[in-house]
Design a protein around this motif. Structure first.
Motif, PDB file in Angstrom:
ATOM      1  N   ARG A  55      35.717  41.449  23.344  1.00  0.00           N
ATOM      2  CA  ARG A  55      36.012  40.052  22.986  1.00  0.00           C
ATOM      3  C   ARG A  55      35.660  39.108  24.136  1.00  0.00           C
ATOM      4  NH1 ARG A  55      39.438  39.048  18.263  1.00  0.00           N
ATOM      5  NH2 ARG A  55      38.999  36.985  19.016  1.00  0.00           N
ATOM      6  N   VAL A  56      35.746  39.611  25.364  1.00  0.00           N
ATOM      7  CA  VAL A  56      35.424  38.805  26.549  1.00  0.00           C
ATOM      8  C   VAL A  56      34.087  39.296  27.084  1.00  0.00           C
ATOM      9  CG1 VAL A  56      36.150  38.188  28.899  1.00  0.00           C
ATOM     10  CG2 VAL A  56      37.867  38.511  27.119  1.00  0.00           C
ATOM     11  N   ASP A  57      33.257  38.374  27.484  1.00  0.00           N
ATOM     12  CA  ASP A  57      31.962  38.695  28.077  1.00  0.00           C
ATOM     13  C   ASP A  57      32.162  39.717  29.204  1.00  0.00           C
ATOM     14  OD1 ASP A  57      29.629  38.610  29.740  1.00  0.00           O
ATOM     15  OD2 ASP A  57      29.153  36.616  28.997  1.00  0.00           O
ATOM     16  N   GLU A  58      31.404  40.794  29.167  1.00  0.00           N
ATOM     17  CA  GLU A  58      31.520  41.857  30.183  1.00  0.00           C
ATOM     18  C   GLU A  58      31.333  41.304  31.587  1.00  0.00           C
ATOM     19  OE1 GLU A  58      32.547  45.101  29.732  1.00  0.00           O
ATOM     20  OE2 GLU A  58      32.920  44.311  27.726  1.00  0.00           O
ATOM     21  N   ARG A  59      30.454  40.341  31.737  1.00  0.00           N
ATOM     22  CA  ARG A  59      30.196  39.732  33.039  1.00  0.00           C
ATOM     23  C   ARG A  59      31.466  39.096  33.602  1.00  0.00           C
ATOM     24  NH1 ARG A  59      28.948  34.949  33.492  1.00  0.00           N
ATOM     25  NH2 ARG A  59      28.367  34.709  31.318  1.00  0.00           N
ATOM     26  N   VAL A  60      32.214  38.408  32.749  1.00  0.00           N
ATOM     27  CA  VAL A  60      33.459  37.765  33.184  1.00  0.00           C
ATOM     28  C   VAL A  60      34.488  38.826  33.572  1.00  0.00           C
ATOM     29  CG1 VAL A  60      35.394  36.305  32.440  1.00  0.00           C
ATOM     30  CG2 VAL A  60      33.046  35.664  31.837  1.00  0.00           C
ATOM     31  N   LYS A  61      34.617  39.860  32.739  1.00  0.00           N
ATOM     32  CA  LYS A  61      35.565  40.940  33.062  1.00  0.00           C
ATOM     33  C   LYS A  61      35.168  41.646  34.355  1.00  0.00           C
ATOM     34  CE  LYS A  61      35.573  43.124  29.068  1.00  0.00           C
ATOM     35  NZ  LYS A  61      35.923  44.000  27.934  1.00  0.00           N
ATOM     36  N   ASP A  62      33.860  41.864  34.547  1.00  0.00           N
ATOM     37  CA  ASP A  62      33.404  42.537  35.765  1.00  0.00           C
ATOM     38  C   ASP A  62      33.639  41.676  37.010  1.00  0.00           C
ATOM     39  OD1 ASP A  62      32.659  44.872  34.433  1.00  0.00           O
ATOM     40  OD2 ASP A  62      30.580  44.234  34.186  1.00  0.00           O
ATOM     41  N   LEU A  63      33.429  40.375  36.897  1.00  0.00           N
ATOM     42  CA  LEU A  63      33.727  39.490  38.031  1.00  0.00           C
ATOM     43  C   LEU A  63      35.210  39.544  38.379  1.00  0.00           C
ATOM     44  CD1 LEU A  63      31.542  36.358  37.193  1.00  0.00           C
ATOM     45  CD2 LEU A  63      31.377  37.755  39.277  1.00  0.00           C
ATOM     46  N   ALA A  64      36.065  39.499  37.357  1.00  0.00           N
ATOM     47  CA  ALA A  64      37.516  39.559  37.590  1.00  0.00           C
ATOM     48  C   ALA A  64      37.903  40.906  38.198  1.00  0.00           C
ATOM     49  CB  ALA A  64      38.275  39.316  36.283  1.00  0.00           C
ATOM     50  N   ALA A  65      37.347  41.987  37.667  1.00  0.00           N
ATOM     51  CA  ALA A  65      37.674  43.325  38.188  1.00  0.00           C
ATOM     52  C   ALA A  65      37.181  43.488  39.619  1.00  0.00           C
ATOM     53  CB  ALA A  65      37.056  44.400  37.289  1.00  0.00           C
ATOM     54  N   ALA A  69      39.277  44.371  43.036  1.00  0.00           N
ATOM     55  CA  ALA A  69      38.883  45.418  43.978  1.00  0.00           C
ATOM     56  C   ALA A  69      38.799  44.884  45.406  1.00  0.00           C
ATOM     57  CB  ALA A  69      37.555  46.032  43.554  1.00  0.00           C
ATOM     58  N   THR A  70      38.281  43.655  45.568  1.00  0.00           N
ATOM     59  CA  THR A  70      38.195  43.096  46.927  1.00  0.00           C
ATOM     60  C   THR A  70      39.575  42.743  47.462  1.00  0.00           C
ATOM     61  OG1 THR A  70      37.804  40.785  46.249  1.00  0.00           O
ATOM     62  CG2 THR A  70      35.851  42.201  46.545  1.00  0.00           C
ATOM     63  N   ARG A  71      40.473  42.302  46.594  1.00  0.00           N
ATOM     64  CA  ARG A  71      41.843  41.967  47.046  1.00  0.00           C
ATOM     65  C   ARG A  71      42.597  43.219  47.471  1.00  0.00           C
ATOM     66  NH1 ARG A  71      43.742  36.834  46.973  1.00  0.00           N
ATOM     67  NH2 ARG A  71      45.873  37.617  46.918  1.00  0.00           N
ATOM     68  N   VAL A  72      42.453  44.281  46.697  1.00  0.00           N
ATOM     69  CA  VAL A  72      43.144  45.532  47.021  1.00  0.00           C
ATOM     70  C   VAL A  72      42.412  46.265  48.145  1.00  0.00           C
ATOM     71  CG1 VAL A  72      43.888  47.770  46.094  1.00  0.00           C
ATOM     72  CG2 VAL A  72      44.152  45.706  44.716  1.00  0.00           C
ATOM     73  N   CYS A  77      35.978  50.977  43.940  1.00  0.00           N
ATOM     74  CA  CYS A  77      35.991  49.972  42.866  1.00  0.00           C
ATOM     75  C   CYS A  77      35.013  48.837  43.139  1.00  0.00           C
ATOM     76  CB  CYS A  77      37.406  49.429  42.681  1.00  0.00           C
ATOM     77  SG  CYS A  77      38.592  50.694  42.178  1.00  0.00           S
ATOM     78  N   ILE A  78      34.862  48.452  44.410  1.00  0.00           N
ATOM     79  CA  ILE A  78      33.882  47.417  44.759  1.00  0.00           C
ATOM     80  C   ILE A  78      32.483  47.930  44.449  1.00  0.00           C
ATOM     81  CG2 ILE A  78      32.841  46.110  46.651  1.00  0.00           C
ATOM     82  CD1 ILE A  78      35.687  46.058  47.951  1.00  0.00           C
ATOM     83  N   ASP A  79      32.213  49.177  44.819  1.00  0.00           N
ATOM     84  CA  ASP A  79      30.912  49.805  44.598  1.00  0.00           C
ATOM     85  C   ASP A  79      30.565  49.830  43.108  1.00  0.00           C
ATOM     86  OD1 ASP A  79      28.609  51.521  44.845  1.00  0.00           O
ATOM     87  OD2 ASP A  79      29.902  53.280  44.626  1.00  0.00           O
ATOM     88  N   ILE A  80      31.421  50.419  42.303  1.00  0.00           N
ATOM     89  CA  ILE A  80      31.117  50.542  40.879  1.00  0.00           C
ATOM     90  C   ILE A  80      31.210  49.187  40.177  1.00  0.00           C
ATOM     91  CG2 ILE A  80      33.448  51.203  40.108  1.00  0.00           C
ATOM     92  CD1 ILE A  80      32.006  53.184  38.144  1.00  0.00           C
ATOM     93  N   GLY A  81      32.146  48.342  40.599  1.00  0.00           N
ATOM     94  CA  GLY A  81      32.286  47.019  39.984  1.00  0.00           C
ATOM     95  C   GLY A  81      31.051  46.156  40.190  1.00  0.00           C
ATOM     96  N   ALA A  82      30.499  46.181  41.406  1.00  0.00           N
ATOM     97  CA  ALA A  82      29.287  45.407  41.686  1.00  0.00           C
ATOM     98  C   ALA A  82      28.113  45.939  40.855  1.00  0.00           C
ATOM     99  CB  ALA A  82      28.964  45.442  43.175  1.00  0.00           C
ATOM    100  N   ASP A 182      38.738  41.291  50.600  1.00  0.00           N
ATOM    101  CA  ASP A 182      39.230  39.967  50.986  1.00  0.00           C
ATOM    102  C   ASP A 182      39.714  39.930  52.424  1.00  0.00           C
ATOM    103  OD1 ASP A 182      38.655  39.160  48.425  1.00  0.00           O
ATOM    104  OD2 ASP A 182      40.704  38.564  47.917  1.00  0.00           O
ATOM    105  N   ALA A 183      40.405  40.973  52.862  1.00  0.00           N
ATOM    106  CA  ALA A 183      40.932  41.009  54.223  1.00  0.00           C
ATOM    107  C   ALA A 183      39.802  40.953  55.248  1.00  0.00           C
ATOM    108  CB  ALA A 183      41.777  42.263  54.440  1.00  0.00           C
ATOM    109  N   VAL A 184      38.690  41.617  54.972  1.00  0.00           N
ATOM    110  CA  VAL A 184      37.531  41.591  55.874  1.00  0.00           C
ATOM    111  C   VAL A 184      36.895  40.206  55.851  1.00  0.00           C
ATOM    112  CG1 VAL A 184      35.228  42.567  56.300  1.00  0.00           C
ATOM    113  CG2 VAL A 184      37.124  44.067  55.644  1.00  0.00           C
ATOM    114  N   ALA A 185      36.758  39.623  54.671  1.00  0.00           N
ATOM    115  CA  ALA A 185      36.177  38.279  54.553  1.00  0.00           C
ATOM    116  C   ALA A 185      37.027  37.260  55.303  1.00  0.00           C
ATOM    117  CB  ALA A 185      36.041  37.884  53.089  1.00  0.00           C
TER     118      ALA A 185
END
Length: 193
Positions: A55-65, A69-72, A77-82, A182-185
């Motif tokens: 129902r939601v564009d995969e691109r939007v879900k992937d950006l959110a996911a 991953a970056t927050r945690v 998860c960053i690898d596969i999510g990107a 996020d902590a590194v950024a």
């Protein structure tokens, strides 16, 4: 290296064959989660049906996911999510500017609100402000909000599980850019300021 010894067997082999078919390579998490057959089966079913929610564009879900991953700070998860994000249409520039999503012209308003929602749901104490939820409603219907919330919550589950057990990246984005945690950024911003 994972904190839990890798397990082998028919179920792991079958799951890795599916992973190779679906993602092009085996997953580093599979031999670890196999220690609990009911958990592996339940997680597999959960992931399978989640993959079929569109129902939601995969691109939007992937950006959110990926933001989760970056927050945690989950490297797997960053690898596969990107990598999955790229397949869904997330641009290299969006991945590079993920930490500046609020001001970057690379993101639409619906992408920005979805990423902000992901940040809120990844806090220690989740308390989504009414104002943020109202902005979500401007971009997504109720079924889409449920699906987006599930995608973000699932990524929180995955990222925290993987971090706790030291699950290494599988190399999905090998040689390509991945956002840093996020902590590194935040640390990079402090040292350049």
């Amino acid at each position: 290296m994972a904190r839990v010894e890798e397990k082998r067997g028919a179920m792991v082999g079958a799951a890795q064959l599916y992973s190779k078919w679906k993602y092009g390579r085996p997953l580093t998490i599979t031999p670890v989660i196999a220690h609990s057959r009911p958990t592996m089966i339940g997680w597999g079913a959960f992931e399978f049906f989640h993959e079929h929610a569109h129902r939601v564009d995969e691109r939007v879900k992937d950006l959110a996911a990926t933001k989760v991953a970056t927050r945690v700070g989950c490297q797997f998860c960053i690898d596969i999510g990107a990598a999955l994000g790229r397949k869904a249409g997330v641009t290299e520039k969006q991945l590079r500017e993920l930490h500046e999503y609020r001001t970057s012209p690379e993101f639409s308003d619906s992408e920005r609100v979805a990423i902000e929602y992901a940040e809120e749901l990844t806090k220690e104490h989740v308390d989504v402000p009414d104002e943020l939820f109202a902005r979500l409603r401007r971009h997504f219907d109720e079924a889409q909000i449920v699906e987006l919330t599930a995608a973000i919550a699932i990524e929180n589950f995955r990222a925290r599980f993987n971090n706790a057990l030291g699950i290494a990246p599988s190399g999905f984005s090998e040689g390509m850019f991945c956002p840093v945690p996020d902590a590194v950024a935040a640390q990079d911003l402090r040292t350049t300021a």
